[in-house]
Design a protein around this motif. Structure first.
Motif, PDB file in Angstrom:
ATOM      1  N   GLY A  80      70.032 102.280  41.577  1.00 41.30           N
ATOM      2  CA  GLY A  80      70.026 103.706  41.280  1.00 41.30           C
ATOM      3  C   GLY A  80      70.001 104.605  42.508  1.00 41.30           C
ATOM      4  N   MET A  81      70.067 104.039  43.691  1.00 40.82           N
ATOM      5  CA  MET A  81      70.062 104.858  44.928  1.00 40.82           C
ATOM      6  C   MET A  81      71.244 104.434  45.799  1.00 40.82           C
ATOM      7  N   ARG A  82      72.405 104.870  45.414  1.00 41.45           N
ATOM      8  CA  ARG A  82      73.614 104.401  46.104  1.00 41.45           C
ATOM      9  C   ARG A  82      73.687 104.832  47.555  1.00 41.45           C
ATOM     10  N   ASP A  83      73.049 105.941  47.883  1.00 43.42           N
ATOM     11  CA  ASP A  83      73.126 106.449  49.262  1.00 43.42           C
ATOM     12  C   ASP A  83      72.046 105.881  50.182  1.00 43.42           C
ATOM     13  N   ILE A  84      71.184 105.070  49.624  1.00 41.69           N
ATOM     14  CA  ILE A  84      70.102 104.501  50.424  1.00 41.69           C
ATOM     15  C   ILE A  84      70.465 103.067  50.800  1.00 41.69           C
ATOM     16  N   HIS A  85      70.395 102.771  52.088  1.00 36.22           N
ATOM     17  CA  HIS A  85      70.734 101.437  52.586  1.00 36.22           C
ATOM     18  C   HIS A  85      69.482 100.797  53.168  1.00 36.22           C
ATOM     19  N   GLU A 104      75.708 101.567  55.970  1.00 37.06           N
ATOM     20  CA  GLU A 104      75.250 100.199  55.741  1.00 37.06           C
ATOM     21  C   GLU A 104      74.432  99.759  56.946  1.00 37.06           C
ATOM     22  N   VAL A 105      73.317  99.065  56.688  1.00 36.91           N
ATOM     23  CA  VAL A 105      72.386  98.747  57.771  1.00 36.91           C
ATOM     24  C   VAL A 105      71.963  97.277  57.697  1.00 36.91           C
ATOM     25  N   GLY A 106      71.680  96.733  58.861  1.00 40.53           N
ATOM     26  CA  GLY A 106      71.158  95.369  58.920  1.00 40.53           C
ATOM     27  C   GLY A 106      70.095  95.290  59.994  1.00 40.53           C
ATOM     28  N   THR A 159      77.137  94.190  57.660  1.00 36.06           N
ATOM     29  CA  THR A 159      78.442  94.010  57.001  1.00 36.06           C
ATOM     30  C   THR A 159      78.293  93.279  55.671  1.00 36.06           C
ATOM     31  N   GLY A 160      77.172  92.552  55.509  1.00 37.19           N
ATOM     32  CA  GLY A 160      76.953  91.783  54.281  1.00 37.19           C
ATOM     33  C   GLY A 160      77.504  90.371  54.355  1.00 37.19           C
ATOM     34  N   HIS A 161      78.131  90.006  55.470  1.00 38.87           N
ATOM     35  CA  HIS A 161      78.677  88.652  55.591  1.00 38.87           C
ATOM     36  C   HIS A 161      77.590  87.609  55.799  1.00 38.87           C
ATOM     37  N   GLY A 162      76.521  87.976  56.513  1.00 38.86           N
ATOM     38  CA  GLY A 162      75.563  86.954  56.928  1.00 38.86           C
ATOM     39  C   GLY A 162      76.285  85.907  57.759  1.00 38.86           C
ATOM     40  N   LEU A 163      75.736  84.696  57.733  1.00 38.63           N
ATOM     41  CA  LEU A 163      76.280  83.663  58.618  1.00 38.63           C
ATOM     42  C   LEU A 163      77.505  82.969  58.044  1.00 38.63           C
ATOM     43  N   VAL A 164      78.103  83.563  57.013  1.00 40.95           N
ATOM     44  CA  VAL A 164      79.428  83.107  56.571  1.00 40.95           C
ATOM     45  C   VAL A 164      80.420  83.353  57.713  1.00 40.95           C
ATOM     46  N   ALA A 208      64.153  91.847  68.299  1.00 39.14           N
ATOM     47  CA  ALA A 208      64.681  92.373  67.030  1.00 39.14           C
ATOM     48  C   ALA A 208      65.751  93.406  67.322  1.00 39.14           C
ATOM     49  N   ALA A 209      66.648  93.573  66.360  1.00 41.63           N
ATOM     50  CA  ALA A 209      67.741  94.539  66.521  1.00 41.63           C
ATOM     51  C   ALA A 209      68.127  95.112  65.167  1.00 41.63           C
ATOM     52  N   VAL A 210      68.773  96.276  65.232  1.00 42.07           N
ATOM     53  CA  VAL A 210      69.266  96.942  64.031  1.00 42.07           C
ATOM     54  C   VAL A 210      70.731  97.289  64.246  1.00 42.07           C
ATOM     55  N   ALA A 211      71.511  97.273  63.173  1.00 41.46           N
ATOM     56  CA  ALA A 211      72.916  97.696  63.250  1.00 41.46           C
ATOM     57  C   ALA A 211      73.206  98.639  62.092  1.00 41.46           C
ATOM     58  N   VAL A 212      73.952  99.697  62.377  1.00 39.63           N
ATOM     59  CA  VAL A 212      74.330 100.666  61.344  1.00 39.63           C
ATOM     60  C   VAL A 212      75.843 100.857  61.418  1.00 39.63           C
ATOM     61  N   LEU A 213      76.495 100.768  60.268  1.00 30.47           N
ATOM     62  CA  LEU A 213      77.953 100.931  60.239  1.00 30.47           C
ATOM     63  C   LEU A 213      78.269 102.416  60.099  1.00 30.47           C
ATOM     64  N   THR A 214      78.419 103.070  61.236  1.00 34.48           N
ATOM     65  CA  THR A 214      78.704 104.501  61.250  1.00 34.48           C
ATOM     66  C   THR A 214      79.217 104.914  62.618  1.00 34.48           C
ATOM     67  N   SER A 215      79.970 106.005  62.643  1.00 32.11           N
ATOM     68  CA  SER A 215      80.349 106.594  63.933  1.00 32.11           C
ATOM     69  C   SER A 215      79.490 107.831  64.201  1.00 32.11           C
ATOM     70  N   ARG A 216      78.674 108.204  63.196  1.00 35.45           N
ATOM     71  CA  ARG A 216      77.834 109.405  63.364  1.00 35.45           C
ATOM     72  C   ARG A 216      76.687 109.104  64.331  1.00 35.45           C
ATOM     73  N   PRO A 217      76.247 110.125  65.072  1.00 33.61           N
ATOM     74  CA  PRO A 217      75.078 109.916  65.928  1.00 33.61           C
ATOM     75  C   PRO A 217      73.869 109.569  65.071  1.00 33.61           C
ATOM     76  N   ILE A 218      73.070 108.654  65.530  1.00 41.09           N
ATOM     77  CA  ILE A 218      71.912 108.276  64.715  1.00 41.09           C
ATOM     78  C   ILE A 218      70.612 108.499  65.478  1.00 41.09           C
ATOM     79  N   THR A 219      69.588 108.834  64.725  1.00 46.99           N
ATOM     80  CA  THR A 219      68.243 108.917  65.284  1.00 46.99           C
ATOM     81  C   THR A 219      67.462 107.748  64.704  1.00 46.99           C
TER      82      THR A 219
END
Ligand SMILES: CC(C)(COP(=O)(O)OP(=O)(O)OC[C@H]1O[C@@H](n2cnc3c(N)ncnc32)[C@H](O)[C@@H]1OP(=O)(O)O)[C@@H](O)C(=O)NCCC(=O)NCCS
Length: 225
Positions: A80-85, A104-106, A159-164, A208-219
């Protein structure tokens, strides 16, 4: 909303179980050591609750596998929260969760010990990445390996691929350079603009690391528990 990351040490606090739903509690029973799972899923629930204003017990998490399409495993999202990753990662000692509405975030956390095996480079690294590790040894080597591994896995969870996807085909920046996806060599469709960041956990035995699929500046906001 920024990219909000929360980290914590794994705890055996019995109150955390009360936050989990029936499906999560069922999964807990299958684990020899339940505490990492309980800590991580309680952490994710509290984080999403704090950022969205929903009661943590009311949140429903669903999954979707990018490879086979099933809803029985794969990348988590909030019903129910499509905009929340969201993304979550945990090991024996540490758990990390992230929430954002930017893309999308990992997230991934790695123990230095998990990078301590012969053949690490051939399994996980591109030749250019292996060259970055030349001359390192001891904890410096394990820390660099764990960091590269965390960056790759964060990207593959976003990306949702995981180690595939073969992690050696996801080339990231040198350990002493700002985190970045340098090249996507995998045959799977490339993710497009991807921002990667290292997470300071305040301890030397994990990376640890984080990845976000975006070209927008992130905070990025990191909340250490
Ligand atoms: C994603 C993956 C790399 C994480 O492995 P890990 O390092 O052992 O575990 P972490 O603690 O870092 O992360 C675990 C969390 O990743 C999430 N996750 C699982 N699969 C995911 C995927 N494809 N994409 C993004 N996140 C995923 C889940 O929230 C999981 O937590 P949970 O199992 O408690 O619900 C690994 O599980 C994987 O490669 N899965 C994909 C396997 C797959 O798709 N096979 C093909 C099936 S058709």
């Amino acid at each position: 909303m920024a990219v909000v990351i929360r980290t914590t040490e794994v705890t055996d606090d019995p109150r955390l179980r009360d936050l989990l739903d029936a499906g999560e509690l069922e999964r807990v029973q299958r684990r020899e050591n339940p505490h990492p799972f309980i800590t991580a899923h309680a952490l994710l629930r509290r984080l999403v609750a704090d950022e969205t204003g929903v009661d943590p017990r009311q949140l429903e998490f669903e999954k979707r596998c990018a490879t086979c399409g099933t809803d029985r495993h794969g990348k988590p999202h909030v019903a129910g929260m499509r905009d929340i990753h969201v993304s979550v990662s945990y090991g024996e000692h540490m758990a990390v969760a992230v929430v954002t509405n930017i893309g999308e975030v990992g997230v991934d956390v790695e123990d230095l010990e998990s990078a301590d095996f012969d053949g690490f480079a051939s399994v996980t690294l591109d030749a250019s990445e292996a060259a970055h590790l030349d001359g390192l040894d001891g904890d410096a080597l394990l820390g660099a390996r764990a960091l590269l591994w965390a960056r790759k896995e964060a990207i593959l969870k976003a990306t949702g691929h995981g180690l595939v996807v073969d992690p050696s085909q996801v080339v990231v920046s040198a350990p002493d350079a700002p985190a970045a996806l340098v090249e996507w060599k995998a045959r799977e469709h490339p993710p497009g603009p991807t921002q990667v960041g290292d997470i300071d956990l305040g301890r030397e035995d994990h990376r640890a690391a984080v990845a976000v699929l975006t070209s927008r500046p992130i905070t990025v906001r990191v909340q250490r528990g």
